[in-house]
Design an enzyme around this catalytic site. Structure first.
Site, PDB file in Angstrom:
ATOM      1  N   GLY A  12       0.838  -1.204   0.000  1.00 29.66           N
ATOM      2  CA  GLY A  12       0.000   0.000   0.000  1.00 29.66           C
ATOM      3  C   GLY A  12       0.869   1.249   0.000  1.00 29.66           C
ATOM      4  O   GLY A  12       1.926   1.296  -0.641  1.00 29.66           O
ATOM      5  N   ILE A  14       2.597   2.746   2.516  1.00 30.31           N
ATOM      6  CA  ILE A  14       3.932   2.619   3.127  1.00 30.31           C
ATOM      7  C   ILE A  14       4.776   1.633   2.313  1.00 30.31           C
ATOM      8  O   ILE A  14       5.961   1.886   2.052  1.00 30.31           O
ATOM      9  CB  ILE A  14       3.850   2.159   4.603  1.00 30.31           C
ATOM     10  CG1 ILE A  14       3.029   3.148   5.431  1.00 30.31           C
ATOM     11  CG2 ILE A  14       5.250   2.024   5.204  1.00 30.31           C
ATOM     12  CD1 ILE A  14       2.832   2.758   6.886  1.00 30.31           C
ATOM     13  N   GLY A  15       4.163   0.515   1.889  1.00 27.80           N
ATOM     14  CA  GLY A  15       4.908  -0.502   1.129  1.00 27.80           C
ATOM     15  C   GLY A  15       5.552   0.084  -0.120  1.00 27.80           C
ATOM     16  O   GLY A  15       6.734  -0.159  -0.412  1.00 27.80           O
ATOM     17  N   ASP A  34       1.252  -8.450  -1.899  1.00 26.65           N
ATOM     18  CA  ASP A  34      -0.047  -7.925  -1.438  1.00 26.65           C
ATOM     19  C   ASP A  34      -1.146  -8.913  -1.831  1.00 26.65           C
ATOM     20  O   ASP A  34      -1.009  -9.639  -2.825  1.00 26.65           O
ATOM     21  CB  ASP A  34      -0.350  -6.553  -2.054  1.00 26.65           C
ATOM     22  CG  ASP A  34      -1.308  -5.722  -1.183  1.00 26.65           C
ATOM     23  OD1 ASP A  34      -0.842  -4.778  -0.521  1.00 26.65           O
ATOM     24  OD2 ASP A  34      -2.513  -6.049  -1.150  1.00 26.65           O
ATOM     25  N   ARG A  83      -5.798   3.659   9.740  1.00 26.19           N
ATOM     26  CA  ARG A  83      -6.984   4.293  10.337  1.00 26.19           C
ATOM     27  C   ARG A  83      -7.480   5.474   9.502  1.00 26.19           C
ATOM     28  O   ARG A  83      -6.758   6.007   8.663  1.00 26.19           O
ATOM     29  CB  ARG A  83      -6.700   4.719  11.773  1.00 26.19           C
ATOM     30  CG  ARG A  83      -5.517   5.634  11.950  1.00 26.19           C
ATOM     31  CD  ARG A  83      -5.298   5.871  13.426  1.00 26.19           C
ATOM     32  NE  ARG A  83      -4.031   6.511  13.666  1.00 26.19           N
ATOM     33  CZ  ARG A  83      -3.805   7.350  14.676  1.00 26.19           C
ATOM     34  NH1 ARG A  83      -4.773   7.642  15.511  1.00 26.19           N
ATOM     35  NH2 ARG A  83      -2.619   7.884  14.847  1.00 26.19           N
ATOM     36  N   ARG A  89      -5.571   3.981  16.798  1.00 30.48           N
ATOM     37  CA  ARG A  89      -4.835   2.821  16.270  1.00 30.48           C
ATOM     38  C   ARG A  89      -5.445   1.529  16.807  1.00 30.48           C
ATOM     39  O   ARG A  89      -5.495   0.516  16.119  1.00 30.48           O
ATOM     40  CB  ARG A  89      -3.354   2.907  16.670  1.00 30.48           C
ATOM     41  CG  ARG A  89      -2.608   4.073  16.034  1.00 30.48           C
ATOM     42  CD  ARG A  89      -1.142   4.081  16.450  1.00 30.48           C
ATOM     43  NE  ARG A  89      -0.412   5.191  15.874  1.00 30.48           N
ATOM     44  CZ  ARG A  89      -0.232   6.376  16.470  1.00 30.48           C
ATOM     45  NH1 ARG A  89      -0.741   6.607  17.671  1.00 30.48           N
ATOM     46  NH2 ARG A  89       0.458   7.329  15.874  1.00 30.48           N
ATOM     47  N   ASN A  96      -6.602  -6.367  11.894  1.00 27.26           N
ATOM     48  CA  ASN A  96      -5.173  -6.523  11.621  1.00 27.26           C
ATOM     49  C   ASN A  96      -4.564  -7.745  12.317  1.00 27.26           C
ATOM     50  O   ASN A  96      -3.570  -8.301  11.844  1.00 27.26           O
ATOM     51  CB  ASN A  96      -4.412  -5.237  11.976  1.00 27.26           C
ATOM     52  CG  ASN A  96      -4.654  -4.160  10.917  1.00 27.26           C
ATOM     53  OD1 ASN A  96      -5.205  -4.426   9.860  1.00 27.26           O
ATOM     54  ND2 ASN A  96      -4.231  -2.933  11.200  1.00 27.26           N
ATOM     55  N   ASN A 121      -0.424  -1.349  12.661  1.00 27.40           N
ATOM     56  CA  ASN A 121      -0.988  -0.904  13.948  1.00 27.40           C
ATOM     57  C   ASN A 121      -2.173  -1.754  14.382  1.00 27.40           C
ATOM     58  O   ASN A 121      -2.818  -2.367  13.531  1.00 27.40           O
ATOM     59  CB  ASN A 121      -1.441   0.560  13.812  1.00 27.40           C
ATOM     60  CG  ASN A 121      -0.292   1.522  14.009  1.00 27.40           C
ATOM     61  OD1 ASN A 121       0.490   1.356  14.941  1.00 27.40           O
ATOM     62  ND2 ASN A 121      -0.182   2.503  13.128  1.00 27.40           N
ATOM     63  N   HIS A 176       3.172   2.783  21.147  1.00 25.64           N
ATOM     64  CA  HIS A 176       2.938   3.691  20.013  1.00 25.64           C
ATOM     65  C   HIS A 176       1.468   4.107  20.029  1.00 25.64           C
ATOM     66  O   HIS A 176       0.670   3.664  19.230  1.00 25.64           O
ATOM     67  CB  HIS A 176       3.282   2.940  18.721  1.00 25.64           C
ATOM     68  CG  HIS A 176       3.181   3.787  17.485  1.00 25.64           C
ATOM     69  ND1 HIS A 176       3.757   5.018  17.364  1.00 25.64           N
ATOM     70  CD2 HIS A 176       2.585   3.537  16.291  1.00 25.64           C
ATOM     71  CE1 HIS A 176       3.516   5.495  16.154  1.00 25.64           C
ATOM     72  NE2 HIS A 176       2.803   4.616  15.492  1.00 25.64           N
TER      73      HIS A 176
HETATM   74  N1  APR Z   1      -1.956  -9.798   3.418  1.00 28.75           N
HETATM   75  C1  APR Z   1      -1.183  -8.952   2.708  1.00 28.75           C
HETATM   76  N2  APR Z   1      -1.527  -7.681   2.468  1.00 28.75           N
HETATM   77  C2  APR Z   1      -2.691  -7.244   2.962  1.00 28.75           C
HETATM   78  C3  APR Z   1      -3.550  -8.075   3.713  1.00 28.75           C
HETATM   79  C4  APR Z   1      -3.141  -9.413   3.932  1.00 28.75           C
HETATM   80  N3  APR Z   1      -3.904 -10.274   4.613  1.00 28.75           N
HETATM   81  N4  APR Z   1      -4.637  -7.344   4.061  1.00 28.75           N
HETATM   82  C5  APR Z   1      -4.459  -6.116   3.570  1.00 28.75           C
HETATM   83  N5  APR Z   1      -3.296  -6.056   2.894  1.00 28.75           N
HETATM   84  C6  APR Z   1      -2.714  -4.927   2.162  1.00 28.75           C
HETATM   85  C7  APR Z   1      -3.748  -4.029   1.502  1.00 28.75           C
HETATM   86  O1  APR Z   1      -4.212  -4.602   0.284  1.00 28.75           O
HETATM   87  C8  APR Z   1      -2.953  -2.746   1.293  1.00 28.75           C
HETATM   88  O2  APR Z   1      -2.361  -2.683   0.016  1.00 28.75           O
HETATM   89  O3  APR Z   1      -2.018  -4.074   3.053  1.00 28.75           O
HETATM   90  C9  APR Z   1      -1.860  -2.822   2.371  1.00 28.75           C
HETATM   91  C10 APR Z   1      -1.942  -1.697   3.383  1.00 28.75           C
HETATM   92  O4  APR Z   1      -1.695  -0.511   2.704  1.00 28.75           O
HETATM   93  P1  APR Z   1      -2.513   0.841   2.983  1.00 28.75           P
HETATM   94  O5  APR Z   1      -3.960   0.532   3.121  1.00 28.75           O
HETATM   95  O6  APR Z   1      -2.081   1.837   1.976  1.00 28.75           O
HETATM   96  O7  APR Z   1      -1.986   1.261   4.436  1.00 28.75           O
HETATM   97  P2  APR Z   1      -0.582   1.947   4.832  1.00 28.75           P
HETATM   98  O8  APR Z   1      -0.766   3.417   4.901  1.00 28.75           O
HETATM   99  O9  APR Z   1       0.501   1.394   3.999  1.00 28.75           O
HETATM  100  O10 APR Z   1      -0.454   1.445   6.345  1.00 28.75           O
HETATM  101  C11 APR Z   1      -0.295   0.074   6.641  1.00 28.75           C
HETATM  102  O11 APR Z   1       0.845   0.526   8.699  1.00 28.75           O
HETATM  103  O12 APR Z   1       1.154   2.509   9.891  1.00 28.75           O
HETATM  104  C12 APR Z   1       0.404   1.331   9.770  1.00 28.75           C
HETATM  105  O13 APR Z   1      -1.733   1.974  10.662  1.00 28.75           O
HETATM  106  C13 APR Z   1      -1.035   1.632   9.496  1.00 28.75           C
HETATM  107  O14 APR Z   1      -1.804  -0.587   9.929  1.00 28.75           O
HETATM  108  C14 APR Z   1      -1.501   0.332   8.906  1.00 28.75           C
HETATM  109  C15 APR Z   1      -0.264  -0.157   8.133  1.00 28.75           C
END
Ligand code: APR
Length: 320
Positions: A12, A14-15, A34, A83, A89, A96, A121, A176
């Site tokens: 997502g 962060i990734g 993902d 969130r 969180r 999660n 989180n 955190h």
């Molecule tokens: N397995 C792999 N990936 C998954 C799964 C899973 N079971 N469930 C969800 N995802 C993927 C989503 O498809 C999405 O691409 O995790 C990614 C999360 O990315 P974002 O929604 O963009 O969130 P992001 O801002 O990257 O934050 C991720 O880090 O800081 C924490 O609170 C934040 O818990 C959150 C995490």
């Protein structure tokens, strides 16, 4: 020598940012994983196409199969949901936690020797659950929070005094969340502790308290501005600093969520403390002196993390 393999579980916000930073810093080859098919492949290809322009060599690939992370040296976990405004969180815990179960199984099967950095989180509970689900050594599973919280504090202090961020160091310990503990004595400008800067008339105690509170609310401040998700540039940069210290055996001293074995009077809990990260993972946990009010705040923070762990154990009794 072959480049290290870095698996990013969650492609997502962060990734994707992690993959970009890892490429720019030439830390290794990247596998983006993902559950949403196409997204990791698309981000990997887009980034690979940026590499000739930016001038970095790294293999970047995407996958939706855990086999793709096989043999990874480092796994950075952001899988799950972030969130939205109005959420804490802790509101993310149930959904999660289920994600951590899948991720833990995937890492256990395909990358059991990796250094694992969890960002998902609520962090202190998720990294605890991930270590249990994966069965990996505790010193090889760490949570990213303190580097980020301290970076926010460093930024605010540097702006307040109009000095370089490079000359500001800070420690924010504990969980955190709202109970995190900024440490005034260990927050310095070129080695001068914050309480001394107050005495020198650089700022006031009231202002310091306001900056500490802004630090505690730092994540929510970004969520309220973005409205559709949470912070990603600073969290990614923070995790990259931790991965780099491991891969290059830099032995940096960084505040991270580490599994304590009696330090600070805490056992079998992940909580933010200063640690040394080197080629063996968490090589040392540093027990700093806490003044009485800070010790009380730290204990309150540990109690808040305990509450989250109990919630995890209610949902997945096997975690007991
Ligand atoms: N397995 C792999 N990936 C998954 C799964 C899973 N079971 N469930 C969800 N995802 C993927 C989503 O498809 C999405 O691409 O995790 C990614 C999360 O990315 P974002 O929604 O963009 O969130 P992001 O801002 O990257 O934050 C991720 O880090 O800081 C924490 O609170 C934040 O818990 C959150 C995490």
């Amino acid at each position: 020598m072959a480049r290290p393999k870095i698996a990013l579980i969650g492609a997502g916000q962060i990734g994707g940012t992690l993959a970009h930073l890892i490429g720019l810093k030439e830390l290794g080859d990247v596998v983006l994983f993902d559950v949403v098919e196409g997204v990791p492949d698309g981000k990997a290809l887009d980034l690979a196409e940026s590499s000739p322009v930016s001038g970095f060599d790294a293999k970047l690939v995407g996958t939706s199969a855990y086999a793709g992370i096989k043999g990874a040296d480092v796994c950075i976990v952001t899988a799950g949901v972030p969130r939205k405004p109005g959420m804490s969180r802790d509101d993310l815990l149930e959904i999660n936690l289920k994600v951590m179960e899948q991720v833990g199984a995937g890492i256990k099967k395909y990358a059991p020797k990796a250094f694992v950095i969890c960002i998902t989180n609520p962090l202190d509970a998720m990294v605890w659950a991930l270590q249990k689900f994966s069965g990996m050594p505790r010193d090889m599973v760490v949570g990213m929070a303190g580097v980020l919280d301290s970076a926010r504090l460093r930024h605010f202090i540097a702006s307040e005094f109009d000095v370089s961020v490079e000359d500001v160091s800070a420690f924010v310990l504990g969980g955190h969340g709202d109970t995190m503990v900024p440490l005034a004595q260990y927050t310095t400008v070129a080695g001068i502790p914050l309480p001394d800067l107050v005495k020198m008339g650089w700022t006031t105690k009231k202002r310091v308290d306001e900056i500490f509170q802004r630090t505690r609310d730092g994540g929510a401040e970004i969520v309220n501005l973005l409205k559709t998700g949470s912070a990603f540039y600073a969290p990614a940069a923070s995790a990259v600093a931790m991965a780099e210290s491991y891969l290059k055996d830099k032995k940096r001293v960084l505040p991270c969520a580490a599994c304590l074995k009696g330090e600070y009077g805490v056992k079998d809990r992940y909580i933010g403390v200063p640690v040394v990260i080197g080629a063996k993972g968490i090589e040392r946990i540093i027990e700093v002196n806490l003044a009485k009010p800070e010790r009380q705040m730290f204990e309150k923070s540990v109690a808040a993390v305990d509450g989250l762990i109990e919630a995890c154990q209610r949902i997945v009794p096997a975690l007991g």
